[in-house]
Scaffold this active site. Sequence first.
Site, PDB file in Angstrom:
ATOM      1  N   ASP A  12       0.877  -1.176   0.000  1.00  0.00           N
ATOM      2  CA  ASP A  12       0.000   0.000   0.000  1.00  0.00           C
ATOM      3  C   ASP A  12       0.912   1.223   0.000  1.00  0.00           C
ATOM      4  OD1 ASP A  12      -2.368   1.612   0.347  1.00  0.00           O
ATOM      5  OD2 ASP A  12      -1.925   1.763   2.478  1.00  0.00           O
ATOM      6  N   SER A  13       0.293   2.394  -0.155  1.00  0.00           N
ATOM      7  CA  SER A  13       1.069   3.632  -0.032  1.00  0.00           C
ATOM      8  C   SER A  13       1.523   3.848   1.410  1.00  0.00           C
ATOM      9  CB  SER A  13       0.206   4.816  -0.457  1.00  0.00           C
ATOM     10  OG  SER A  13      -0.914   4.916   0.410  1.00  0.00           O
ATOM     11  N   CYS A  75      -4.449  -1.554  -1.807  1.00  0.00           N
ATOM     12  CA  CYS A  75      -4.578  -0.113  -2.015  1.00  0.00           C
ATOM     13  C   CYS A  75      -5.502   0.098  -3.201  1.00  0.00           C
ATOM     14  CB  CYS A  75      -3.192   0.458  -2.314  1.00  0.00           C
ATOM     15  SG  CYS A  75      -3.181   2.194  -2.712  1.00  0.00           S
ATOM     16  N   GLU A 154      -2.173   8.192   8.824  1.00  0.00           N
ATOM     17  CA  GLU A 154      -0.745   7.856   8.855  1.00  0.00           C
ATOM     18  C   GLU A 154      -0.102   8.302  10.170  1.00  0.00           C
ATOM     19  OE1 GLU A 154       1.595   6.327   6.764  1.00  0.00           O
ATOM     20  OE2 GLU A 154      -0.128   5.563   5.664  1.00  0.00           O
ATOM     21  N   CYS A 186     -10.923   3.239   0.290  1.00  0.00           N
ATOM     22  CA  CYS A 186      -9.501   3.480   0.542  1.00  0.00           C
ATOM     23  C   CYS A 186      -9.144   2.645   1.762  1.00  0.00           C
ATOM     24  CB  CYS A 186      -9.265   4.964   0.822  1.00  0.00           C
ATOM     25  SG  CYS A 186      -7.615   5.321   1.466  1.00  0.00           S
ATOM     26  N   HIS A 188      -7.061   2.903   4.017  1.00  0.00           N
ATOM     27  CA  HIS A 188      -6.791   3.604   5.281  1.00  0.00           C
ATOM     28  C   HIS A 188      -8.073   3.764   6.116  1.00  0.00           C
ATOM     29  CE1 HIS A 188      -2.974   4.759   3.405  1.00  0.00           C
ATOM     30  NE2 HIS A 188      -2.578   5.260   4.564  1.00  0.00           N
TER      31      HIS A 188
HETATM   32  N1  DGL Z   1      -4.705   3.329   1.005  1.00  0.00           N
HETATM   33  C1  DGL Z   1      -4.817   3.806  -0.309  1.00  0.00           C
HETATM   34  C2  DGL Z   1      -6.076   3.440  -1.024  1.00  0.00           C
HETATM   35  O1  DGL Z   1      -6.641   2.407  -0.720  1.00  0.00           O
HETATM   36  C3  DGL Z   1      -4.138   5.051  -0.748  1.00  0.00           C
HETATM   37  C4  DGL Z   1      -4.243   6.266   0.063  1.00  0.00           C
HETATM   38  C5  DGL Z   1      -3.301   7.309  -0.461  1.00  0.00           C
HETATM   39  O2  DGL Z   1      -2.100   7.068  -0.405  1.00  0.00           O
HETATM   40  O3  DGL Z   1      -3.769   8.340  -0.955  1.00  0.00           O
HETATM   41  O4  DGL Z   1      -6.520   4.105  -1.911  1.00  0.00           O
END
Ligand code: DGL
Length: 275
Positions: A12-13, A75, A154, A186, A188
Site C-alpha cells: 500500500d502507499s 490499495c 498515517e 480506501c 486507510h
Molecule cells: N490506502 C490507499 C487506497 O486504498 C491510498 C491512500 C493514499 O495514499 O492516498 O486508496
Amino acid sequence: MSSSFNPIGVFDSGVGGLSVLRAMRQLMPSENVIFFGDQGHVPYGPRPLEEVRAFSEGITRWLLDEGAKLIVVACNTASAAALTYLRQTFPDVKFVGMEPAVKPAAEWTRSRVVGVLATPATFQGALYASVVERFANGVEILQDTCPGLVQEIEKGNLEGEETRRILESALLPMLEKNVDTVVLGCTHYPFVIPLIERIVGESVRAIDPAPSVARQAERLLEANGTRNMSTSRGRVQFYTSGDADAVESLLPKLLGESGRVEKLVWEAETRLVRR
Ligand code: DGL
C-alpha cells in the site's frame, strides 16, 4: 517455483494496507507475509495515475525478488492505477486487487443512496467507472475524496479533531441526502470506522472490503495449491520507504500485533533496495 511457505506480498502507499493484512491474519494466520508501505510517497491519491503505476511496478518487482507467491495490492489507488498493467507485465503472477465495494452497497441499500469515500486517483481510474456502470444499478452514488484523511491516519490520529472535521464534512451532506450505506474505497479508512459510526449513527452501514479481499487471496492460493497449511503462526516482515520507527509504533494500534519494520530506499524512483 513458489511453495506454500513462500510469503504473500502485500503493499500500500502506507499503513492502509494493514487493514487488509489484519483481515488476512484472521483468515490465514499460518501464512508468511511481506508487507511494504510506501510511506516515502504517501499519499498516492493526489498523484497522477502513471506515477502510481511506476511505484506499483517497482514494489511488485521487489516483492517478487523476495519470493512472493501472490501479490495483494492492498490499495484502491494503486489498483486503479496499475492492476491491469501489472497483470499484463507479470502474466505468471497472481494478483488480488481492490475496487470500491459498490456492488454489495447497491445490493444492500434501502434508501438507494450510497456514499463512496476514496482518493481522487481512484475516482479518476477506469476501474471505478466500470464498477459504477456495472453495479450501481440506478442507485444514486455520492462521492467524497476526504482531503487530508490519509495523512491523519498515517499519524495514528484516528479520533482527533481534524479527523472528525474531515469526516463530518464528507458525511453530513451525504446524510442529508439520505445515504444509508458508505463504501470505504480506501484501505486507510477502515481504521476510522468507530468514528464514522459515531457520526452517521447505527442505521448507516460502512462497508470494509478487507474481509472479502482476504477470502479472494485464500481462494487463489487454494486454486494454485500454495496455501500454507502449517499449524504454526506465519511470520510477517514489515518494510517501509518512510520512517520505520513511526510505522513500528503504529503496528499494535492498527494491526493488533507488533513487529520490526525495516527501511527500504527508492533508487531513481523505480527500484527498491535495502538501505
Ligand atoms: N490506502 C490507499 C487506497 O486504498 C491510498 C491512500 C493514499 O495514499 O492516498 O486508496
